[in-house]
Design a protein around this motif. Structure first.
Motif, PDB file in Angstrom:
ATOM      1  N   SER A 285      36.669  72.341  32.502  1.00  0.00           N
ATOM      2  CA  SER A 285      38.153  73.858  31.883  1.00  0.00           C
ATOM      3  C   SER A 285      39.139  73.766  32.949  1.00  0.00           C
ATOM      4  O   SER A 285      39.875  73.049  34.389  1.00  0.00           O
ATOM      5  N   GLN A 294      34.588  82.426  33.999  1.00  0.00           N
ATOM      6  CA  GLN A 294      34.551  80.685  34.362  1.00  0.00           C
ATOM      7  C   GLN A 294      32.796  80.798  34.501  1.00  0.00           C
ATOM      8  O   GLN A 294      32.273  80.004  34.845  1.00  0.00           O
ATOM      9  N   ARG A 297      30.952  79.636  31.871  1.00  0.00           N
ATOM     10  CA  ARG A 297      31.264  78.188  31.114  1.00  0.00           C
ATOM     11  C   ARG A 297      30.729  77.513  32.360  1.00  0.00           C
ATOM     12  O   ARG A 297      30.276  76.497  32.511  1.00  0.00           O
ATOM     13  N   GLN A 301      27.020  74.248  31.798  1.00  0.00           N
ATOM     14  CA  GLN A 301      26.859  72.880  32.196  1.00  0.00           C
ATOM     15  C   GLN A 301      25.439  72.459  32.697  1.00  0.00           C
ATOM     16  O   GLN A 301      24.518  72.906  32.312  1.00  0.00           O
ATOM     17  N   TRP A 368      43.976  70.796  29.965  1.00  0.00           N
ATOM     18  CA  TRP A 368      43.296  71.782  29.904  1.00  0.00           C
ATOM     19  C   TRP A 368      44.353  73.284  29.676  1.00  0.00           C
ATOM     20  O   TRP A 368      43.892  74.665  29.698  1.00  0.00           O
TER      21      TRP A 368
END
Ligand SMILES: Cc1cc2nc3c(=O)[nH]c(=O)nc-3n(C[C@H](O)[C@H](O)[C@H](O)COP(=O)(O)OP(=O)(O)OC[C@H]3O[C@@H](n4cnc5c(N)ncnc54)[C@H](O)[C@@H]3O)c2cc1C
Length: 463
Positions: A285, A294, A297, A301, A368
């Motif tokens: 990201s 975040q 995100r 993972q 990004w």
């Protein structure tokens, strides 16, 4: 949570202004009410007021403070509002966002001058994550624990009574007017207290799993790293009375919760040039575009973990942060002379990590959209393993510019106020509208606005 008829009430005692919740919002509200000449009492469910405020990094954003002016930072309510509306893609309530923008700087100045709460501009926090101005303010201890201690000391100096071990469980109200509250003690006994007005400062509903499942189902399995006692009590009571709710899916997440230490890593590690990789050694990201989003995100993972990679320069620059010093002390930081050694010790794919570092476009912008304006990372290197978490909910009772709770038709309740996590914040919908420092900014500024409200002040004078 119950609404009780005021006609049936027998109060042990009554106070003009009652504040429920002793976090940043409640304590600032109490100080403001005190300064407005009102007798005020705070009730707090815990033996000692701490709340999410004590867990926070203690950094709040504010516009137009005297300290910003001293450092030549031009900032005001219009610029603040524009930043909030841009970050939230227009979904934040502009009335509340403007009120926070207009009053946050003066609130900080008032706390410093009138109550010796030492909050100053943090010149180590450059404008980032949606702030177009340098506007993060901190106390000297650079932590939420220091902030709450300073606020408690100020309340102590002002001789404001704080009744602890008293949980708000009910409201006495008739005809939209609150006459008092019911509190419950840890031994199950109840006490009813009358009031002329009530300020709900009981924060959000992060500690209430059923509410998270209902309103933010995407984060139902995520770790909650906020104050467990924040069960949404004030929000539920206000809603039962007819208060409108808004932005209930809004929350502050973070992809920087050190794992397993459970200490939050300051976003400054990324602002200074650090990166975040997964166990394959790959970035996933723009680490600087969405401090709150975040969190989700990182959860997405492999293994739901990530590593923050940085170097000696960043380590030294951030060593003023007490949470970071603590993380180093508990062994939450890996230090290595080479990238290969770092990857080996952290359990990250070494090839992936080497390729990632080699492809950081220093002086340019990556795919990004992150601009790498600083220096390239250089040995020795550091890594901290982090998880994603939900820290704080941002939706709640709808309020007007004077922090009065309003109903679905926008009509304010005459003597019911809300601020901090109990009220709709300035983050709009979801996770991505959260600006760093907006949680405490809303809590303290709305607490200030609610606290100083008296019938003799017009809304314009208050907000
Ligand atoms: C790890 C972490 C880091 C954060 N970092 C930052 C940061 O750096 N900057 C920022 O702006 N924001 C940050 N936040 C968010 C910030 O902490 C909150 O936005 C802010 O503390 C909310 O203040 P509050 O007064 O509304 O709630 P709190 O500080 O949680 O206070 C609420 C109080 O109400 C009490 N209470 C709850 N229910 C009842 C009841 N029924 N009766 C009586 N009392 C009750 C609680 O015990 C608590 O003391 C962070 C949050 C976390 C968890």
């Amino acid at each position: 949570m119950t609404i009780l008829s005021a006609a049936k009430s027998t109060f042990g005692y009554s106070v003009p202004t009652l504040v429920a919740g002793g976090g940043a919002c409640g304590l600032v509200a109490a100080l403001a009410a005190h300064d407005a000449g009102q007798e005020v009492v705070v009730i707090e469910r815990d033996p000692l007021p701490r709340g999410s405020t004590s867990m926070s990094l203690g950094a709040l954003c504010a516009a137009g403070s005297a300290d910003q002016a001293r450092h030549g930072v031009e900032d005001n309510a219009d610029i603040f509002l524009a930043d909030v509306m841009a970050k939230t893609k227009g979904t934040a309530d502009p009335v509340v966002a403007r009120a926070v923008g207009a009053m946050s700087g003066p609130m900080i100045d008032w706390l410093r001058e009138r109550h010796d709460v030492l909050i100053a501009l943090d010149t180590n926090w450059p404008p980032a994550f949606g702030h177009s101005r340098m506007r993060m303010h901190v106390t000297p201890g650079r932590s939420g624990a220091d902030l709450i201690d300073q606020l408690l000391a100020a309340c102590d100096r002002a001789e404001i009574p704080i009744v602890t071990n008293a949980r708000l469980t009910g409201l006495f109200a008739d005809d939209r007017t609150v006459a008092g509250i019911r509190t419950e003690r840890p031994d199950g006994s109840v006490e009813d207290i009358g009031c002329d007005r009530l300020i709900l400062a009981t924060c959000g509903f992060g500690g209430n799993h059923a509410m998270i499942e209902r309103f933010i189902p995407a984060m139902a399995e995520a770790r909650y790293f906020g104050w467990e006692g924040n069960q949404g009590d004030g929000i539920r009571l206000g809603a039962e009375l007819g208060g409108a709710l808004a932005d209930m899916d809004a929350y502050q997440g973070l992809g920087l919760l050190a794992d397993p230490a459970g200490i939050d890593l300051n976003p400054r590690f990324l602002i200074e040039g650090g990166i975040q990789v997964n166990r394959d050694g790959l970035r996933f990201s723009n680490e600087l575009d969405d401090v709150s989003g975040q969190g989700a995100r990182v959860i997405a993972q492999p293994g739901s973990r990530s590593w923050v990679i940085y170097d000696q320069r960043i380590h030294a620059n951030c060593f003023d942060l007490p949470q970071y010093v603590q993380l180093c002390e508990v062994g939450g930081v890996i230090h290595a002379e080479s990238l290969a050694e770092l990857a080996d010790r952290a359990g990250i794919n070494p090839v992936g990590l080497a390729v990632t570092l080699a492809s950081i476009p220093i002086g340019e912008t990556d795919s990004w959209g992150r601009s790498f304006t600083g220096l390239a990372l250089a040995p020795p290197f550091y890594a901290a393993r982090v998880a994603g978490a939900i820290f704080h909910t941002q939706g709640g009772l709808t309020i007007d510019a004077a922090a009065r709770v309003v109903d679905a038709h926008g009509q304010p309740f005459p003597n019911l106020f809300a601020g901090g996590g109990a009220a709709r914040g300035i983050s709009g919908r979801g996770a991505s509208g959260y600006l760093p420092g907006a949680g405490l900014a809303s809590a303290m500024t709305l607490g200030h606005i609610a606290g100083k409200f008296t019938q003799s002040l017009t809304e314009k004078e208050v907000g």
